[in-house]
Design an enzyme around this catalytic site. Structure first.
Site, mmCIF file in Angstrom:
data_model
loop_
_atom_site.group_PDB
_atom_site.id
_atom_site.type_symbol
_atom_site.label_atom_id
_atom_site.label_comp_id
_atom_site.label_asym_id
_atom_site.label_seq_id
_atom_site.Cartn_x
_atom_site.Cartn_y
_atom_site.Cartn_z
ATOM 1 N N LYS A 1 0.898 -1.244 -0.098
ATOM 2 C CA LYS A 1 0.135 0.154 -0.077
ATOM 3 C C LYS A 1 0.880 1.335 -0.044
ATOM 4 O O LYS A 1 0.389 2.388 -0.582
ATOM 5 C CB LYS A 1 -1.052 -0.108 1.353
ATOM 6 C CG LYS A 1 -2.031 -1.106 1.149
ATOM 7 C CD LYS A 1 -3.143 -0.473 1.677
ATOM 8 C CE LYS A 1 -4.370 -1.645 1.178
ATOM 9 N NZ LYS A 1 -4.187 -3.197 1.593
ATOM 10 N N GLU B 1 -10.698 6.140 2.219
ATOM 11 C CA GLU B 1 -11.628 5.157 2.990
ATOM 12 C C GLU B 1 -10.619 4.187 3.594
ATOM 13 O O GLU B 1 -9.513 3.827 3.146
ATOM 14 C CB GLU B 1 -12.572 4.664 1.944
ATOM 15 C CG GLU B 1 -11.822 3.614 1.118
ATOM 16 C CD GLU B 1 -10.669 4.088 0.252
ATOM 17 O OE1 GLU B 1 -10.453 5.230 -0.092
ATOM 18 O OE2 GLU B 1 -10.194 3.072 -0.362
ATOM 19 N N SER C 1 2.208 -9.724 -0.497
ATOM 20 C CA SER C 1 1.892 -8.087 -0.605
ATOM 21 C C SER C 1 2.203 -7.575 0.995
ATOM 22 O O SER C 1 2.218 -6.408 0.811
ATOM 23 C CB SER C 1 0.160 -8.225 -1.023
ATOM 24 O OG SER C 1 -0.439 -9.171 -0.458
HETATM 25 C C1 LIG Z 1 -5.044 -4.219 1.099
HETATM 26 C C2 LIG Z 1 -4.244 -5.350 0.936
HETATM 27 C C3 LIG Z 1 -4.544 -6.567 0.098
HETATM 28 C C4 LIG Z 1 -5.704 -6.256 -1.181
HETATM 29 O O1 LIG Z 1 -5.466 -4.907 -2.016
HETATM 30 P P1 LIG Z 1 -5.148 -5.350 -3.326
HETATM 31 O O2 LIG Z 1 -5.748 -3.741 -4.004
HETATM 32 O O3 LIG Z 1 -6.089 -6.071 -4.116
HETATM 33 O O4 LIG Z 1 -3.690 -5.564 -3.447
HETATM 34 C C5 LIG Z 1 -3.779 -7.393 -0.157
HETATM 35 N N1 LIG Z 1 -2.853 -7.627 0.390
HETATM 36 C C6 LIG Z 1 -2.238 -6.984 1.547
HETATM 37 C C7 LIG Z 1 -1.498 -7.110 2.623
HETATM 38 C C8 LIG Z 1 -3.187 -5.814 1.698
HETATM 39 O O5 LIG Z 1 -2.796 -4.797 2.779
#
Ligand SMILES: *Cc1c(COP(=O)(O)O)cnc(C)c1O
Length: 408
Positions: free
Chosen positions: A86, A108, A376
């Site tokens: 993010k 948001e 992620s």
């Molecule tokens: C917010 C989040 C997601 C989902 O968001 P995408 O826009 O689909 O990437 C995935 N993994 C983590 C660790 C998140 O914080």
């Protein structure tokens, strides 16, 4: 502007008249920044000094041995500041806010991670910050609310509607309409009206650009498959984009929740339960009923628990370029356990969806194949959610004791 930002019928910008000038300004600023080589340099500079770019690529030797098939590599977005990809998006949009001369940001947030990332960026750049969060989520995500407030953000509890993410999005748009001269809305994923899907995936594309170079340097070859979890779609597009023209299979993994057959899931592109519609300013697949009412979604991972999905992903599903799968809460918790024990890595529950799907497929590939998983985010910062998912009795006892301390 309805003719812009379309991906073969998906996307667009369905806006109230009053916001059109603000969106035009944003599109213009983004296009200028994109074509200015100095801007990408400024962006990568701040990401390497304030976050942790380039993030490493880790060879998962023990998992590779365990499955006996493809060589497994992991792209480490968990090592970003605030613990997930993010940061790539919020820091990029922060630089655009500076270019536009605005002084306030709003966002948001559902699980709170995007709220924390935005509040962090606002503190760093000296912007005022307001975060909208549904009442249900405020209650569920107290640790993130705590940090947003420490970072100087005002957290506004949304009591409208079902009091979750989509209601927070509506409130953010309402604020924006009133304060657009000073304020930018930092949308958290590759959804929403044009230019957000393109802009957010542009900043996230740093993931795949790095990963492509890193794997070529290490293995002299491209991966056979890449796995990423799909909430709104930003980390998936971020890693996929650099490989779209390569002979690489791209796999987006959604939340099957309690199982696709139960209806308690968030599978928009991997189930038959979603249909194309227009909501929140853009056209995509939504989990909605025949009257266009949004359905309730479920996932053990709050970040994947969303009714819409990036219009760019909807398009790439229809063209067949990306394969979409879904993994259940139970499969995800099992994959998380295995990854922790075999590699000492703690993926976020969201990321663990990508791991779970990769684990289902790794053995069937040959030892010459390479698979790449996008981690992620990290799970240790979400100890409350992860510990709940594991239903660890000692943890539950600890929480009970803490609560009793406060009562005493
Ligand atoms: C917010 C989040 C997601 C989902 O968001 P995408 O826009 O689909 O990437 C995935 N993994 C983590 C660790 C998140 O914080």
């Amino acid at each position: 502007m309805k003719d812009r930002g379309y991906y073969e019928g998906f996307g667009g910008a369905y806006l109230p008249e009053i916001l059109i000038a603000t969106f035009d300004e944003l599109v213009e600023t983004f296009q200028q920044a994109k074509s200015d080589p100095g801007f990408w340099q400024e962006y990568t500079d701040i990401m390497s000094t304030y976050s942790c770019r380039p993030t490493p690529l880790t060879f998962a030797e023990n998992l590779t041995r365990r499955f006996g098939g493809a060589r497994i590599y992991i792209k480490r977005e968990d090592l970003n500041h605030t613990g997930a990809h993010k940061a790539n998006n919020v820091m990029g949009q922060g630089l655009l806010v500076k270019r536009m001369g605005k002084t306030r940001v709003i966002a948001e947030t559902g699980a709170g991670q995007h709220g924390v990332a935005t509040a962090t960026m606002a503190a760093k750049f000296g912007f005022k910050c307001t975060i909208y969060m549904g009442e249900v989520d405020v209650r569920r995500q107290r640790p993130n609310v705590f940090w947003m407030e420490r970072l100087g953000a005002e957290v506004i509890t949304v009591r409208e509607g079902t009091r979750i993410l989509k209601d927070a999005i509506n409130e953010s748009f309402r604020d924006w309409v009133t304060n657009m001269d000073t304020t930018h809305y930092v949308l958290g994923t590759a959804c929403g009206p044009h230019p957000f899907p393109e802009m957010v995936s542009f900043f996230q594309s740093i993931i795949g650009k790095e990963a492509r170079e890193q794997i070529l340097e290490k293995e002299w070859s491209l991966p056979s498959r890449i796995y990423a979890c799909v909430g709104g779609g930003s980390n998936a597009l971020g890693i996929f984009k650099a490989f779209l023209d390569d002979p690489v299979e791209l796999v987006g993994v959604e939340a099957a929740g309690k199982g696709l057959a139960t209806g308690h899931h968030a599978a928009r592109l991997s189930s038959e339960d979603a249909s194309v519609g227009v909501a929140q300013g853009y056209k995509t697949y939504f989990l909605q009923d025949n009257d266009g009412q949004m359905k309730e979604t479920h996932s053990v991972a709050a970040g994947l628990d969303y009714v819409g999905v990036s219009p760019i992903l909807s398009h790439l599903k229809e063209t067949g370029r990306i394969r979409f799968e879904a993994t259940t809460d139970q499969e995800v918790v099992d994959a998380l356990s295995l990854t922790i024990q075999k590699e000492g890595l703690i993926p976020a529950l969201e990321s663990a969806h990508a791991f779970a799907q990769a684990f289902k497929e790794a053995s069937a590939l040959s030892k010459k194949d390479i698979i790449l998983i996008n981690q992620s985010g990290r799970g240790d910062k979400d100890i409350f959610t992860v510990a709940d998912a594991f239903a660890d009795p000692k943890w539950q006892e600890f929480i009970k004791e803490k609560a009793e301390e406060y009562h005493a």
